[in-house]
Design a protein around this motif. Structure first.
Motif, PDB file in Angstrom:
ATOM      1  N   ARG A 220       0.841  -1.195   0.000  1.00 10.06           N
ATOM      2  CA  ARG A 220       0.000   0.000   0.000  1.00 10.06           C
ATOM      3  C   ARG A 220       0.879   1.250   0.000  1.00 10.06           C
ATOM      4  NH1 ARG A 220      -1.664   3.638   3.605  1.00 10.06           N
ATOM      5  NH2 ARG A 220      -3.745   4.511   3.439  1.00 10.06           N
ATOM      6  N   ASP A 221       1.891   1.244   0.840  1.00  9.01           N
ATOM      7  CA  ASP A 221       2.752   2.418   0.983  1.00  9.01           C
ATOM      8  C   ASP A 221       3.504   2.765  -0.299  1.00  9.01           C
ATOM      9  OD1 ASP A 221       1.881   2.697   3.567  1.00  9.01           O
ATOM     10  OD2 ASP A 221       3.726   1.916   4.487  1.00  9.01           O
ATOM     11  N   ILE A 222       3.999   1.762  -1.025  1.00  9.90           N
ATOM     12  CA  ILE A 222       4.764   2.059  -2.247  1.00  9.90           C
ATOM     13  C   ILE A 222       3.857   2.723  -3.277  1.00  9.90           C
ATOM     14  CG2 ILE A 222       4.524  -0.269  -3.250  1.00  9.90           C
ATOM     15  CD1 ILE A 222       7.466   2.167  -3.764  1.00  9.90           C
ATOM     16  N   ILE A 223       2.658   2.237  -3.435  1.00  9.52           N
ATOM     17  CA  ILE A 223       1.739   2.826  -4.419  1.00  9.52           C
ATOM     18  C   ILE A 223       1.339   4.243  -4.004  1.00  9.52           C
ATOM     19  CG2 ILE A 223      -0.535   2.641  -5.511  1.00  9.52           C
ATOM     20  CD1 ILE A 223       1.619   0.688  -6.581  1.00  9.52           C
ATOM     21  N   LEU A 224       0.984   4.415  -2.756  1.00  3.57           N
ATOM     22  CA  LEU A 224       0.581   5.742  -2.299  1.00  3.57           C
ATOM     23  C   LEU A 224       1.756   6.720  -2.318  1.00  3.57           C
ATOM     24  CD1 LEU A 224      -1.908   4.882   0.573  1.00  3.57           C
ATOM     25  CD2 LEU A 224      -2.394   5.396  -1.826  1.00  3.57           C
ATOM     26  N   ASP A 225       2.966   6.200  -2.119  1.00  6.63           N
ATOM     27  CA  ASP A 225       4.159   7.038  -2.126  1.00  6.63           C
ATOM     28  C   ASP A 225       4.467   7.578  -3.526  1.00  6.63           C
ATOM     29  OD1 ASP A 225       6.313   8.314  -0.958  1.00  6.63           O
ATOM     30  OD2 ASP A 225       7.628   6.562  -1.085  1.00  6.63           O
ATOM     31  N   ILE A 226       4.288   6.751  -4.537  1.00  3.83           N
ATOM     32  CA  ILE A 226       4.617   7.193  -5.897  1.00  3.83           C
ATOM     33  C   ILE A 226       3.428   7.824  -6.619  1.00  3.83           C
ATOM     34  CG2 ILE A 226       6.534   5.568  -6.117  1.00  3.83           C
ATOM     35  CD1 ILE A 226       4.775   3.785  -7.849  1.00  3.83           C
ATOM     36  N   THR A 227       2.247   7.718  -6.050  1.00  6.17           N
ATOM     37  CA  THR A 227       1.053   8.298  -6.676  1.00  6.17           C
ATOM     38  C   THR A 227       1.220   9.793  -6.921  1.00  6.17           C
ATOM     39  OG1 THR A 227      -0.436   6.655  -5.742  1.00  6.17           O
ATOM     40  CG2 THR A 227      -1.421   8.737  -6.401  1.00  6.17           C
ATOM     41  N   LYS A 228       1.710  10.512  -5.944  1.00  9.13           N
ATOM     42  CA  LYS A 228       1.842  11.973  -6.062  1.00  9.13           C
ATOM     43  C   LYS A 228       2.721  12.343  -7.252  1.00  9.13           C
ATOM     44  CE  LYS A 228       2.077  16.203  -3.766  1.00  9.13           C
ATOM     45  NZ  LYS A 228       1.226  16.987  -4.607  1.00  9.13           N
ATOM     46  N   VAL A 229       3.818  11.616  -7.439  1.00 16.42           N
ATOM     47  CA  VAL A 229       4.724  11.919  -8.553  1.00 16.42           C
ATOM     48  C   VAL A 229       4.035  11.640  -9.886  1.00 16.42           C
ATOM     49  CG1 VAL A 229       6.934  11.364  -9.639  1.00 16.42           C
ATOM     50  CG2 VAL A 229       6.759  11.480  -7.148  1.00 16.42           C
ATOM     51  N   TYR A 230       3.327  10.519  -9.989  1.00 20.83           N
ATOM     52  CA  TYR A 230       2.637  10.222 -11.247  1.00 20.83           C
ATOM     53  C   TYR A 230       1.476  11.187 -11.497  1.00 20.83           C
ATOM     54  CZ  TYR A 230       5.514   6.264 -12.375  1.00 20.83           C
ATOM     55  OH  TYR A 230       6.587   5.482 -12.724  1.00 20.83           O
ATOM     56  N   GLU A 231       0.853  11.686 -10.444  1.00 20.67           N
ATOM     57  CA  GLU A 231      -0.165  12.731 -10.627  1.00 20.67           C
ATOM     58  C   GLU A 231       0.475  13.996 -11.184  1.00 20.67           C
ATOM     59  OE1 GLU A 231      -1.859  13.083  -6.720  1.00 20.67           O
ATOM     60  OE2 GLU A 231      -3.376  11.555  -7.110  1.00 20.67           O
ATOM     61  N   GLU A 232       1.640  14.362 -10.649  1.00 24.08           N
ATOM     62  CA  GLU A 232       2.356  15.538 -11.157  1.00 24.08           C
ATOM     63  C   GLU A 232       2.771  15.335 -12.613  1.00 24.08           C
ATOM     64  OE1 GLU A 232       5.643  16.171  -8.513  1.00 24.08           O
ATOM     65  OE2 GLU A 232       4.344  16.732  -6.832  1.00 24.08           O
ATOM     66  N   LEU A 233       3.257  14.148 -12.936  1.00 27.88           N
ATOM     67  CA  LEU A 233       3.642  13.862 -14.323  1.00 27.88           C
ATOM     68  C   LEU A 233       2.430  13.936 -15.244  1.00 27.88           C
ATOM     69  CD1 LEU A 233       6.181  10.927 -13.833  1.00 27.88           C
ATOM     70  CD2 LEU A 233       6.691  13.217 -14.708  1.00 27.88           C
ATOM     71  N   ARG A 234       1.313  13.419 -14.784  1.00 28.99           N
ATOM     72  CA  ARG A 234       0.092  13.476 -15.594  1.00 28.99           C
ATOM     73  C   ARG A 234      -0.300  14.926 -15.844  1.00 28.99           C
ATOM     74  NH1 ARG A 234      -5.088  10.425 -13.369  1.00 28.99           N
ATOM     75  NH2 ARG A 234      -4.659  11.813 -11.632  1.00 28.99           N
ATOM     76  N   ASP A 235      -0.235  15.758 -14.821  1.00 28.47           N
ATOM     77  CA  ASP A 235      -0.568  17.171 -14.989  1.00 28.47           C
ATOM     78  C   ASP A 235       0.416  17.869 -15.922  1.00 28.47           C
ATOM     79  OD1 ASP A 235      -2.686  16.835 -13.259  1.00 28.47           O
ATOM     80  OD2 ASP A 235      -1.639  17.701 -11.527  1.00 28.47           O
ATOM     81  N   ASP A 236       1.709  17.582 -15.761  1.00 30.40           N
ATOM     82  CA  ASP A 236       2.740  18.221 -16.578  1.00 30.40           C
ATOM     83  C   ASP A 236       2.667  17.808 -18.047  1.00 30.40           C
ATOM     84  OD1 ASP A 236       3.684  19.306 -14.233  1.00 30.40           O
ATOM     85  OD2 ASP A 236       5.453  17.999 -14.103  1.00 30.40           O
ATOM     86  N   LEU A 237       2.282  16.557 -18.289  1.00 33.48           N
ATOM     87  CA  LEU A 237       2.382  15.998 -19.640  1.00 33.48           C
ATOM     88  C   LEU A 237       1.038  15.779 -20.326  1.00 33.48           C
ATOM     89  CD1 LEU A 237       5.149  13.353 -18.844  1.00 33.48           C
ATOM     90  CD2 LEU A 237       5.450  15.632 -19.828  1.00 33.48           C
ATOM     91  N   THR A 238      -0.016  16.352 -19.806  1.00 34.59           N
ATOM     92  CA  THR A 238      -1.342  16.170 -20.406  1.00 34.59           C
ATOM     93  C   THR A 238      -1.357  16.571 -21.877  1.00 34.59           C
ATOM     94  OG1 THR A 238      -2.411  16.495 -18.290  1.00 34.59           O
ATOM     95  CG2 THR A 238      -3.772  16.832 -20.233  1.00 34.59           C
ATOM     96  N   TYR A 239      -0.571  17.574 -22.220  1.00 37.81           N
ATOM     97  CA  TYR A 239      -0.463  18.029 -23.608  1.00 37.81           C
ATOM     98  C   TYR A 239      -0.161  16.863 -24.546  1.00 37.81           C
ATOM     99  CZ  TYR A 239       2.012  19.841 -27.706  1.00 37.81           C
ATOM    100  OH  TYR A 239       2.435  20.080 -28.986  1.00 37.81           O
ATOM    101  N   TYR A 240       0.660  15.953 -24.094  1.00 39.42           N
ATOM    102  CA  TYR A 240       1.118  14.866 -24.962  1.00 39.42           C
ATOM    103  C   TYR A 240       0.085  13.765 -25.137  1.00 39.42           C
ATOM    104  CZ  TYR A 240       5.425  17.326 -24.880  1.00 39.42           C
ATOM    105  OH  TYR A 240       6.357  18.312 -25.039  1.00 39.42           O
ATOM    106  N   GLU A 241      -1.001  13.824 -24.423  1.00 36.26           N
ATOM    107  CA  GLU A 241      -2.060  12.835 -24.602  1.00 36.26           C
ATOM    108  C   GLU A 241      -2.758  13.031 -25.945  1.00 36.26           C
ATOM    109  OE1 GLU A 241      -4.974   9.794 -23.803  1.00 36.26           O
ATOM    110  OE2 GLU A 241      -2.886  10.151 -23.338  1.00 36.26           O
TER     111      GLU A 241
END
Length: 165
Positions: A131-152
């Protein structure tokens, strides 16, 4: 998007990937299926096999993207097209594989995104470390999703238009 913006986005994306790669590697090096499965319930074994498989795939995609961004940044002349493709791949393979894992051991529930609660919901209650590993990296992947939405959408639309001209 200007070359300077693409270059900066490559740098920040690479740093974010570096942080999650380290966390995933540490988790996978320290945890194996027998350590995660406390009982012999077949459903639990299947859950953790899928969970570990998804995490390994995510690690590989993230490492490949990290290397490609490094290549883009190290070149003597910054190749904007190569960098944009690398950023698209981060979004397409990394971010999408995080939020939509193949084995669906967890998923994002958008209803919780604005409540301050964790938006990640597990199919089966995991052990604390998983649980901790997923919740720990979630924030970074949310930031990446926000930063890279253009590329979708925009990146692919731009490429399709260039081929039609």
């Amino acid at each position: 998007m200007s070359a300077a913006n693409v270059h900066n986005l490559c740098e920040t994306t690479r740093e974010k990937l570096k942080s999650v790669i380290g966390k995933m590697e540490a988790f996978l090096n320290e945890h194996a299926l027998p350590q995660l499965v406390n009982d012999e319930d077949e459903e639990t074994v299947v859950f953790y096999k899928g969970f570990l498989s998804d995490l390994r795939h995510l690690l590989v995609f993230s490492e490949m993207s990290y290397e490609k961004l490094g290549i883009a940044l190290r070149r003597a002349t910054f190749d904007e097209a190569f960098a944009q493709k690398a950023l698209y791949n981060v979004y397409h393979y990394g971010v999408n594989n995080f939020f939509y894992p193949k084995n669906e051991s967890y998923s994002e529930d958008g209803r919780y995104a604005y409540t301050g609660q964790d938006a990640i919901r597990f199919r089966k209650k995991p052990v604390r470390a998983a649980r901790d590993i997923i919740l720990d990296i979630t924030k970074v992947y949310e930031e990446l999703r926000d930063d890279l939405t253009y590329y979708e959408n925009d990146y692919l639309t731009e490429k399709r238009m260039q081929n039609q001209v």
